[in-house]
Design an enzyme around this catalytic site. Sequence first.
Site, PDB file in Angstrom:
ATOM      1  N   GLU A   1      -5.521  -8.189  -1.303  1.00 42.46           N
ATOM      2  CA  GLU A   1      -6.455  -8.163  -0.469  1.00 42.46           C
ATOM      3  C   GLU A   1      -8.012  -7.831  -0.929  1.00 42.46           C
ATOM      4  O   GLU A   1      -8.140  -7.213  -1.367  1.00 42.46           O
ATOM      5  CB  GLU A   1      -5.629  -7.249   0.081  1.00 42.46           C
ATOM      6  CG  GLU A   1      -4.614  -7.691   1.311  1.00 42.46           C
ATOM      7  CD  GLU A   1      -4.180  -6.284   2.269  1.00 42.46           C
ATOM      8  OE1 GLU A   1      -5.579  -5.634   2.421  1.00 42.46           O
ATOM      9  OE2 GLU A   1      -2.810  -5.969   1.974  1.00 42.46           O
TER      10      GLU A   1
ATOM     11  N   GLU B   1       0.743  -1.159   0.251  1.00 38.97           N
ATOM     12  CA  GLU B   1      -0.110  -0.450   0.558  1.00 38.97           C
ATOM     13  C   GLU B   1       0.671   1.574   0.603  1.00 38.97           C
ATOM     14  O   GLU B   1       0.649   2.352   0.830  1.00 38.97           O
ATOM     15  CB  GLU B   1      -1.141  -0.113   1.292  1.00 38.97           C
ATOM     16  CG  GLU B   1      -1.987  -1.678   0.864  1.00 38.97           C
ATOM     17  CD  GLU B   1      -2.327  -0.975   2.022  1.00 38.97           C
ATOM     18  OE1 GLU B   1      -2.613  -0.923   3.282  1.00 38.97           O
ATOM     19  OE2 GLU B   1      -3.939  -2.134   2.128  1.00 38.97           O
TER      20      GLU B   1
HETATM   21  C1  BG6 Z   1      -4.727  -3.983   4.677  1.00 39.62           C
HETATM   22  C2  BG6 Z   1      -3.074  -4.000   5.532  1.00 39.62           C
HETATM   23  O1  BG6 Z   1      -4.582  -1.894   4.672  1.00 39.62           O
HETATM   24  O2  BG6 Z   1      -5.391  -4.007   4.942  1.00 39.62           O
HETATM   25  C3  BG6 Z   1      -2.841  -5.089   6.076  1.00 39.62           C
HETATM   26  O3  BG6 Z   1      -2.396  -4.350   4.177  1.00 39.62           O
HETATM   27  C4  BG6 Z   1      -4.406  -4.956   7.277  1.00 39.62           C
HETATM   28  O4  BG6 Z   1      -1.371  -5.403   7.091  1.00 39.62           O
HETATM   29  C5  BG6 Z   1      -5.767  -5.296   6.229  1.00 39.62           C
HETATM   30  O5  BG6 Z   1      -4.409  -5.949   8.633  1.00 39.62           O
HETATM   31  C6  BG6 Z   1      -6.870  -5.323   6.736  1.00 39.62           C
HETATM   32  O6  BG6 Z   1      -6.729  -4.113   7.762  1.00 39.62           O
HETATM   33  P1  BG6 Z   1      -7.248  -4.074   9.624  1.00 39.62           P
HETATM   34  O7  BG6 Z   1      -6.912  -2.705  10.287  1.00 39.62           O
HETATM   35  O8  BG6 Z   1      -8.650  -4.358   9.304  1.00 39.62           O
HETATM   36  O9  BG6 Z   1      -6.561  -5.263   9.600  1.00 39.62           O
END
Ligand code: BG6
Length: 463
Positions: free
Chosen positions: A354, A164
């Site tokens: 993701e 990111e």
């Molecule tokens: C992304 C990151 O922004 O979202 C991860 O790459 C992160 O590290 C994931 O865990 C989900 O966000 P969160 O804050 O719910 O863990």
Amino acid sequence: MEKHNVIPEGFLWGAAVTSFQTEGAWNEGGKGPSIVDARPVKEGQSDWTTAVDFYHRYKEDIALFQEMGFNAYRTSISWSRIFPAGEGEVNEEGLQFYDDLFDEMLASGIQPVITLYHFDLPLALAEKYNGFASRKVVDLFDRYARTVFKRFGHKVKYWLTFNEQNLVLTNPHHWGAKLDGAENEEALRYQVTHNAFIAHAKAVKSLHELVPGGKMAGMVTYQVTYPQTCKPEDAIANMKAKELLVDFYFDVFAHGEYPSYVTKDLERKGIMPFFEEGDAELLKENTVDYLSISYYQSQTVSAEKTDDKWLISGVTPNPHLKANEWGWAIDPIGLRVCLKDMYARYRLPIFITENGIGVREELNEHNTVEDDYRIEYLSEHIKQMKLAMEEGVEVIGYLTWGSTDLISSGGQFEKRYGFVFVNRGETDMRDLKRYKKKSFDWYKQVISTNGQDLENKQNVSLK
Ligand code: BG6
């Protein structure tokens, strides 16, 4: 006759995590502390010492991923396992850990997809050099990258430089850089951003030199935004927000130069980052092989709410969408919007690395979690991905966020993402046993049909 599947053979299916959100063993195997280990732990939340103990339990977890049919799994290498102080001697034990881990994955038919850096700078580099505010750290990053390319290049095809990277301007602390005492805070933000671009381009160059066939991505978290109304003012405000949220990064990754909407603004403000000799050529000559995104949510932009105080402003929730408990608006169509936009602009393969929903969950009396909401969230997103592919977008893989549960980025364990429940609480480690959630079998079915069968077979209430 079998229905035509828009998803090609060899499509990558699996999940994504990071080292620090899963491994634990924060001070084992010769690992040095990272800036994550040094983060203050919020009251009632987890620290980073144990996570889900993947460091010791990876064989058990990989067997579960294999059972689901994964052919890809994204994690990050912890820089401070390889160079405990970020510089100096390499730690063979750290290299050996990832060798063993990647071998286990490959033996299970799962290819490692590797992020070089996921917000976890070796602490010593933050303390000594102010992280990526310094070009010294750019060179050390290149040394680290070259070390892991040489060691793992024959085991890993798909790489990502920074997780990111579009967060660097607004969150330079994730790159180990503090802004305190800066003469011009905005200028320093852009300098850190520039240094990260240079580190990224060097890693692209090194990978291409050292690993024939290795593929490098630039990654952003694609927060889709819509104009809040059809007022032209909102359309322009949205365009400007998107430029700094997303486009700037992809433009540099794919076109190898700063876009004019950024350079004009920086020149006007007199804060153009310092380009060392050769920087412009380095960026130009080292563009990426594919683009990678995380996608979770969308928002809107309202001209009325813009404010000169902030680099990116006017971003507000979308009243038409429901959100999860953390306020992340659920918008599967937004995924199609971003895929189409990216492909139209860059014509590069896209890897969704993701996507997922965080929910508070507990085991029921049958030692499982009936996570129909997760099945619904993921299947709706996969449907939109398939529509984008039908419309011509080249997507090469889809990874959910989390496979077992893991610690959230903010340090909360109870925001769970996995197909596999890990039996621990925020601070109570319980027994860390793994239990399959309902979504486990669902994802297995999705993968075994290469995305054809998205149905939630048991069809328990979706609410
Ligand atoms: C992304 C990151 O922004 O979202 C991860 O790459 C992160 O590290 C994931 O865990 C989900 O966000 P969160 O804050 O719910 O863990």
